[in-house]
Design a protein around this motif. Structure first.
Motif, mmCIF file in Angstrom:
data_model
loop_
_atom_site.group_PDB
_atom_site.id
_atom_site.type_symbol
_atom_site.label_atom_id
_atom_site.label_comp_id
_atom_site.label_asym_id
_atom_site.label_seq_id
_atom_site.Cartn_x
_atom_site.Cartn_y
_atom_site.Cartn_z
ATOM 1 N N ILE A 148 -13.471 6.679 5.408
ATOM 2 C CA ILE A 148 -12.821 6.043 6.556
ATOM 3 C C ILE A 148 -11.317 5.958 6.277
ATOM 4 C CG2 ILE A 148 -13.118 3.652 5.770
ATOM 5 C CD1 ILE A 148 -13.766 2.933 8.699
ATOM 6 N N ASP A 149 -10.515 6.414 7.226
ATOM 7 C CA ASP A 149 -9.065 6.454 7.051
ATOM 8 C C ASP A 149 -8.483 5.058 7.269
ATOM 9 O OD1 ASP A 149 -6.180 6.826 8.198
ATOM 10 O OD2 ASP A 149 -6.665 8.708 7.153
ATOM 11 N N PHE A 150 -7.745 4.582 6.263
ATOM 12 C CA PHE A 150 -7.204 3.232 6.334
ATOM 13 C C PHE A 150 -6.244 3.054 7.513
ATOM 14 C CE2 PHE A 150 -7.646 2.615 1.441
ATOM 15 C CZ PHE A 150 -8.983 2.346 1.584
ATOM 16 N N VAL A 151 -5.437 4.056 7.805
ATOM 17 C CA VAL A 151 -4.453 3.944 8.881
ATOM 18 C C VAL A 151 -5.088 4.229 10.241
ATOM 19 C CG1 VAL A 151 -2.285 4.860 9.805
ATOM 20 C CG2 VAL A 151 -2.543 4.511 7.333
ATOM 21 N N LYS A 152 -5.713 5.393 10.370
ATOM 22 C CA LYS A 152 -6.269 5.806 11.666
ATOM 23 C C LYS A 152 -7.451 4.954 12.106
ATOM 24 C CE LYS A 152 -4.950 10.609 11.024
ATOM 25 N NZ LYS A 152 -5.464 11.883 10.550
ATOM 26 N N ASP A 153 -8.357 4.658 11.173
ATOM 27 C CA ASP A 153 -9.594 3.959 11.530
ATOM 28 C C ASP A 153 -9.509 2.432 11.422
ATOM 29 O OD1 ASP A 153 -10.823 6.457 11.989
ATOM 30 O OD2 ASP A 153 -11.371 6.622 9.871
ATOM 31 N N LEU A 154 -8.686 1.943 10.497
ATOM 32 C CA LEU A 154 -8.613 0.498 10.277
ATOM 33 C C LEU A 154 -7.287 -0.110 10.734
ATOM 34 C CD1 LEU A 154 -10.288 0.247 6.749
ATOM 35 C CD2 LEU A 154 -11.328 -0.173 8.981
ATOM 36 N N GLY A 155 -6.319 0.744 11.085
ATOM 37 C CA GLY A 155 -5.039 0.244 11.573
ATOM 38 C C GLY A 155 -4.148 -0.359 10.501
ATOM 39 N N PHE A 156 -4.357 0.022 9.238
ATOM 40 C CA PHE A 156 -3.520 -0.503 8.157
ATOM 41 C C PHE A 156 -2.096 0.022 8.290
ATOM 42 C CE2 PHE A 156 -7.004 -1.324 4.708
ATOM 43 C CZ PHE A 156 -7.596 -2.237 5.538
ATOM 44 N N ASP A 157 -1.128 -0.824 7.898
ATOM 45 C CA ASP A 157 0.275 -0.415 7.882
ATOM 46 C C ASP A 157 0.811 -0.568 6.460
ATOM 47 O OD1 ASP A 157 0.563 -3.153 7.508
ATOM 48 O OD2 ASP A 157 1.403 -3.514 9.495
ATOM 49 N N SER A 158 2.117 -0.408 6.299
ATOM 50 C CA SER A 158 2.704 -0.469 4.960
ATOM 51 C C SER A 158 2.530 -1.835 4.314
ATOM 52 C CB SER A 158 4.178 -0.078 4.992
ATOM 53 O OG SER A 158 4.893 -0.933 5.864
ATOM 54 N N ARG A 191 -1.125 -0.469 -13.171
ATOM 55 C CA ARG A 191 0.123 -0.246 -12.443
ATOM 56 C C ARG A 191 -0.081 0.946 -11.523
ATOM 57 N NH1 ARG A 191 2.852 -3.708 -11.161
ATOM 58 N NH2 ARG A 191 4.865 -2.912 -10.727
ATOM 59 N N ILE A 192 0.182 0.773 -10.256
ATOM 60 C CA ILE A 192 0.083 1.861 -9.291
ATOM 61 C C ILE A 192 1.498 2.175 -8.831
ATOM 62 C CG2 ILE A 192 -0.813 2.581 -7.048
ATOM 63 C CD1 ILE A 192 -3.146 0.609 -7.518
ATOM 64 N N THR A 193 1.922 3.409 -9.044
ATOM 65 C CA THR A 193 3.279 3.799 -8.669
ATOM 66 C C THR A 193 3.379 3.996 -7.157
ATOM 67 O OG1 THR A 193 2.862 6.171 -8.862
ATOM 68 C CG2 THR A 193 3.554 5.011 -10.883
ATOM 69 N N GLU A 194 4.599 4.046 -6.671
ATOM 70 C CA GLU A 194 4.835 4.284 -5.245
ATOM 71 C C GLU A 194 4.252 5.637 -4.822
ATOM 72 O OE1 GLU A 194 8.724 4.379 -2.442
ATOM 73 O OE2 GLU A 194 8.717 2.879 -4.043
ATOM 74 N N LYS A 195 4.400 6.625 -5.701
ATOM 75 C CA LYS A 195 3.864 7.964 -5.409
ATOM 76 C C LYS A 195 2.334 7.911 -5.289
ATOM 77 C CE LYS A 195 3.751 12.661 -7.206
ATOM 78 N NZ LYS A 195 4.031 13.523 -8.346
ATOM 79 N N GLU A 196 1.690 7.175 -6.197
ATOM 80 C CA GLU A 196 0.225 7.048 -6.151
ATOM 81 C C GLU A 196 -0.222 6.274 -4.920
ATOM 82 O OE1 GLU A 196 -0.808 7.021 -10.926
ATOM 83 O OE2 GLU A 196 0.010 5.218 -9.987
ATOM 84 N N LEU A 197 0.568 5.295 -4.507
ATOM 85 C CA LEU A 197 0.227 4.479 -3.347
ATOM 86 C C LEU A 197 0.081 5.345 -2.094
ATOM 87 C CD1 LEU A 197 -0.206 1.689 -2.062
ATOM 88 C CD2 LEU A 197 2.276 1.531 -1.800
#
Length: 86
Positions: free
Chosen positions: A32-42, A59-65
């Motif tokens: 399930i797509d976090f943005v398209k299906d759940l409406g998540f934003d930044s 630690r999760i980098t910006e690139k990994e995010l």
């Protein structure tokens, strides 16, 4: 990481995502797509990032995010980061 641990990890992250999305866990499929299906934003992405980093002490980098688009990608990233800590 054992298969049982991976399954537990997936369930823990599914629960976390469901709470943030205010949805039932059954609605959070692996792809399930976090943005398209759940409406998540930044801001939601940053909330997920903070919870993952705190819970798993990673630690999760910006690139990994930017790669965290669904549950499966999120589980895979956390699993890889935890494995690299061992």
């Amino acid at each position: 990481m054992s298969r049982k641990n991976v399954e537990n990890l997936e369930q823990e992250i599914r629960t976390m995502i469901a709470e943030i999305a205010e949805r039932d866990e059954e609605e959070i499929g692996s792809d399930i797509d976090f943005v398209k299906d759940l409406g998540f934003d930044s801001m939601t992405a940053l909330e997920i990032l903070a919870k993952l980093e705190k819970k798993y002490r990673i630690r999760i980098t910006e690139k990994e995010l930017t790669k965290l688009n669904n549950l499966q990608q999120t589980v895979d990233l956390v699993k890889n980061l935890l494995s690299s800590k061992e």
